[in-house]
Design an enzyme around this catalytic site. Structure first.
Site, short mmCIF file in Angstrom:
data_model
loop_
_atom_site.label_atom_id
_atom_site.label_comp_id
_atom_site.label_asym_id
_atom_site.label_seq_id
_atom_site.Cartn_x
_atom_site.Cartn_y
_atom_site.Cartn_z
N ASP A 278 1.02 -1.08 -0.02
CA ASP A 278 0.09 0.08 0.51
C ASP A 278 0.43 1.35 -0.24
O ASP A 278 0.24 2.67 -0.13
CB ASP A 278 -1.15 -0.18 1.40
N ASP B 173 6.81 -5.59 3.52
CA ASP B 173 5.35 -5.63 3.05
C ASP B 173 5.00 -4.93 2.06
O ASP B 173 3.90 -5.15 0.68
CB ASP B 173 4.79 -5.03 3.63
N GLU B 174 6.34 -4.83 1.62
CA GLU B 174 6.73 -3.44 -0.14
C GLU B 174 7.48 -3.66 -0.33
O GLU B 174 7.84 -3.01 -2.11
CB GLU B 174 6.38 -1.65 0.22
N HIS C 133 24.59 -26.23 -3.36
CA HIS C 133 25.57 -27.40 -2.76
C HIS C 133 26.96 -27.19 -3.19
O HIS C 133 28.27 -28.05 -2.60
CB HIS C 133 25.14 -28.70 -3.83
N ASP D 28 18.42 -26.07 -4.50
CA ASP D 28 19.89 -25.72 -5.23
C ASP D 28 20.46 -24.83 -5.65
O ASP D 28 20.50 -24.66 -6.75
CB ASP D 28 20.21 -27.69 -5.56
N SER E 142 28.43 -28.07 -11.98
CA SER E 142 28.00 -27.94 -11.22
C SER E 142 27.09 -26.21 -11.33
O SER E 142 28.82 -25.41 -11.36
CB SER E 142 28.06 -27.95 -9.95
N GLY E 143 25.99 -25.95 -10.88
CA GLY E 143 26.20 -24.21 -10.36
C GLY E 143 26.11 -23.23 -11.27
O GLY E 143 25.44 -22.11 -11.43
N1 ARG Z 1 26.88 -32.79 -8.83
C1 ARG Z 1 27.80 -31.84 -10.06
C2 ARG Z 1 28.73 -30.57 -10.05
O1 ARG Z 1 28.83 -30.78 -8.37
C3 ARG Z 1 26.61 -31.82 -11.60
C4 ARG Z 1 25.83 -33.11 -11.68
C5 ARG Z 1 25.68 -32.94 -12.40
N2 ARG Z 1 25.59 -34.47 -13.49
C6 ARG Z 1 24.59 -34.29 -14.74
N3 ARG Z 1 24.55 -36.22 -14.55
N4 ARG Z 1 23.86 -34.01 -14.70
O2 ARG Z 1 29.04 -30.42 -10.37
#
Ligand code: ARG
Length: 492
Positions: free
Chosen positions: A134, A144-145, A296, A345, A441-442
């Site tokens: 609001d 809330d905003e 992770h 993740d 990963s990531g």
């Molecule tokens: N957990 C993995 C990493 O830390 C990535 C694995 C991806 N695995 C897959 N089969 N696409 O790098």
């Protein structure tokens, strides 16, 4: 493989990639319904840590065994005074327990906002829904905003939430200008970033708009907006806060596992995240200061930002030793990330010094809600991960074309048997051969839509690499867009 390339939402076999869902919208699914059939073998659970990651041991815990005096049983409460003491002590313990229980129950009830209200973040404070958005901040940290503007769909339509009508409305272009655009970008979490403000024909079929009351004097943007069924310009605001998702490169080769070497500028948002000069994870640039990666990757003992250095605009690992690395200021894993199931993740890293964008270093777009993806939307993955299962990290950046796999298919018994939550998204090929792998990963899972590259996923887990019926699993970034903006805003 486009099944339906039209753009009207709601029809056709689109897979709606949900965003802006309250967290408890999706109940956590147990891995394998008990009793229905044999639980999925433990083998198929992702390991709790990235398997290749060098673990930096900060401490070694040795169990400490301290000798305790043995109470001689039967003699403790024998004499009269001792008995009285014992009774008082027991009463005190019971009383303390009751107080603790009462506080816990009270807190529990309060945090759930039982008497019609919305909780301010997780502060335990509840406010009435009519006070939400609001223009006046009621929550301790103004939550809330916080979430009253968003960019919707592939055309970045600016929408404002109307607390009265409990719905999002596009903003009519009438009387809108760049300074309002800048304000909206700031409110979303872009520090000083503003790219373009355009009036475009509204294709959502909206019949109601938020309109600017230009004569309302110099007050807050949201107080100037009012609900209207008319919009004389017949155009709505398309707002871009950052020039994201563009590359200079036009041709890409798909020759990770089953991929091909990338060329300079192909994936300018890709970063390599190092710990002690070793590539550990990938990440994606979303603003000059913020990188999206997997939670992770930053699990203990790697949660300390001081361990990490990010490298941008470099294809070869060996060049990173000479190149300029970017130190990390903050590491923010998603609060309810579950290391066992890999649910949620995703993590953010804030750089100490902002990046300077060029042809090789550019941000990818965060996925807007309402970005309708096809069930088998073609996407690309990239990274320095292993090029075969149990292999070493790659010296060069690789990329591969994959396609999304619908949740029902990925959750089927022969694939991941209900291990896929709504915060995950599967991509790859059920026949195997092409996949992300350890070390990716990531890193990004991106798709091209409306001439812009969007960050759809962050590489999370998989059973082995490139095996049949074991596709890659990625964090479903659309689900986290709202959280990402909140964090950018709160940590700017
Ligand atoms: N957990 C993995 C990493 O830390 C990535 C694995 C991806 N695995 C897959 N089969 N696409 O790098």
């Amino acid at each position: 493989m486009a099944l339906n390339s039209g753009s009207s939402p709601g029809i056709g076999p689109y897979y709606e990639n949900h965003g802006y869902q309250p967290e408890n919208f999706y109940p956590p699914q147990p891995p394998g319904a008990p009793g229905s059939y044999a639980p999925y073998p433990a083998l198929y659970y992702p390991s709790a840590v990235p398997q290749y990651a060098p673990r930096v041991l900060t401490r070694v815990s040795t169990p400490v065994i301290s000798p305790r005096p043995k109470p001689s049983s039967g003699t403790v409460c024998s004499s009269r005074t001792k008995k009285a003491l014992c009774v008082t002590f027991a009463l005190a313990v019971i009383l303390a327990g009751a107080v603790v229980a009462a506080v816990l129950i009270w807190r529990f009830l309060e945090s759930k906002c039982p008497v019609a209200g919305i909780e301010c973040g997780s502060s335990g404070t509840c406010i009435s829904p009519s006070l939400w958005c609001d223009g006046i901040s009621h929550c301790p940290s103004g939550e809330d905003e916080d979430r009253c503007v968003r960019l919707y769909g592939p055309n970045f339509i600016l929408q404002v939430y109307s607390p009265q009508r409990k719905s999002w409305y596009p903003v009519c272009q009438d009387d809108w200008n760049d300074s309002y655009g800048r304000a909206a970008c700031r409110d979303m979490g872009y520090k000083n970033s503003f790219y373009s403000n355009q009036g475009i024909a509204d294709d959502s079929g909206a019949t109601s708009f938020m309109k600017l009351n230009a004569s309302a004097g110099n007050i807050d943007l949201y107080k100037k907006l009012y609900h209207s069924d008319a919009c004389s310009s017949k155009t709505v605001v398309a707002l871009r806060c950052i020039d994201c998702g563009v590359t200079t490169q036009t041709s890409r080769q798909s020759r990770i596992v089953g991929g091909a070497n990338a060329s300079p500028g192909d994936w300018p948002w890709q970063v390599s995240l190092h710990v002690q000069d070793v590539h550990v994870c990938g990440g994606s640039i979303i603003t000059p200061e913020w990188i999206v990666t997997a939670a992770h990757c930053v699990e203990e003992p790697l949660s300390n930002p001081r361990y990490w250095t990010a490298f941008a605009g470099i294809l070869q690992q060996s060049f990173m030793y000479y190149g300029k690395g970017y130190k990390i200021e903050k590491v923010i894993p998603y609060p309810s990330y579950d290391s066992k199931t890999k649910n949620n993740d995703i993590a953010l890293m804030k750089l100490q010094v902002p990046l300077t964008f060029n042809d090789k270093i550019r941000p990818v777009c965060l996925p807007n809600p309402g970005l309708m993806l096809e069930p088998m939307q073609p996407c690309w993955i990239s990274g320095w991960g292993a090029t075969y299962e149990k292999g070493k990290t790659s010296e060069v950046l690789n990329a591969a074309l994959v396609h999304l796999i619908e949740p029902w298919r990925c959750n089927s018994r022969s694939v991941y048997n209900n291990l896929i939550t709504p915060a995950m998204i599967c991509a790859g090929y059920l026949q195997g051969d092409v996949d992300s792998c350890q070390g990716d990963s990531g890193g990004p899972l991106v798709t091209l839509k409306s001439r812009v590259w969007w960050l759809i996923g962050d590489t999370s887990w998989g059973s082995g690499c490139a095996k049949p019926n074991r596709p890659g699993v990625y964090g479903n970034v659309t689900v986290f867009t709202d959280w990402i903006y909140q964090q950018m805003r709160a940590n700017s």
